[in-house]
Design an enzyme around this catalytic site. Structure first.
Site: not given
Length: 268
Positions: A72, A49
């Site tokens: 991310h 993430d």
């Protein structure tokens, strides 16, 4: 999440390593919420993430010497979910390598929220094969169902990108996807150079106002401006012969100011 800093003041994290698989869900590396005066230094983060996520109620956040990948990217948000208020101010990322991530430096907000993100600076960042190196997304929708259109939005303004270079996987190396009713304003680009190994690159804009000076590649001509004459002389500064609105002047001053003004409890 690996590290969470919540409702804290005057925090320093340095020499931290986070290693989560790139396909592991919701494994933010360092998550900062409702905190002020936080310094992150010399951290290496790999995750599934956001490498670093900064959300509501956070201000005076300084990050320096950050390696991110996989993951991310480094994100402000998400903010404004379920019509909530989101406020993030005075964030600096200075010196980072972002490699093989889905995003580089990102601001993400939901439709229907309110509040603001302002006084943000991303500088001295190297992108290596990143999907979306520079992105503002005011239509963020992390939901299995499509999100309905709403007119209110978290206001995004005074965002500077300086000395950012590297490679992108996407033809749209820069994306400024902003609300039609609450446009992004005072996006400042200085010395940005993003290339795609096997093709040309471009910038996407929707309801985004700002300007660039020095080298800006791909061109950010799609940014609109209320000023008639934003012309800049060179890579080192802004021409004094052309007027800037007060908000723009404040951003240029912020960029050239001492970083200790942002996080003054520790030297980085």
């Amino acid at each position: 999440m690996n590290f969470v800093i919540s409702k804290c003041a005057s925090v320093r994290i340095s020499e931290v390593s986070v290693s989560s698989p790139g396909d592991s869900p919701n494994t933010d590396g360092i998550h900062i919420t409702q905190s002020t005066n936080v310094a992150l230094q010399n951290c290496k983060i790999g995750t599934g993430d956001d490498c670093i996520s900064i959300v509501n109620g956070s201000s005076a956040i300084k990050m320096k010497g950050i390696y991110c990948g996989p993951g991310h990217g480094i994100s402000i948000g998400s903010l404004g979910k379920d019509n909530s208020t989101g406020i993030v101010t005075k964030v600096v990322l200075d010196t980072a390598v972002i490699r093989e991530t889905t995003n580089g430096v990102r601001i993400k907000t939901w439709q229907g929220g309110n509040g603001y993100v302002r006084g943000i600076r991303f500088e001295n960042v190297r992108m290596d094969n990143v999907d979306n190196p520079i992105i503002i997304d005011q239509f963020y929708c992390d939901s299995p169902k499509s999100c309905r259109n709403q007119t209110s939005a978290v206001k995004v303004s005074q965002i500077m990108y300086r000395n950012i270079s590297g490679t992108t996987k996407s033809a749209k190396a820069m994306k400024f996807s902003c609300s039609d009713t609450v446009p992004c304003s005072t996006i400042v680009l200085s010395n940005v150079n993003l290339e795609k190994e096997d093709g040309t690159v471009e910038t996407y804009c929707n309801s985004a106002e700002g300007f660039g000076y020095g080298i800006v590649h791909p061109s950010a001509d799609c940014l609109t401006s209320h000023e008639k004459d934003y012309n800049f002389l060179d890579q080192t500064g802004v021409s004094q012969d052309h007027s800037l609105n007060e908000e723009a002047e404040e951003m240029v001053e912020l960029a050239d100011s001492n970083d200790d003004r942002i996080v003054d409890h520790t030297e980085l």
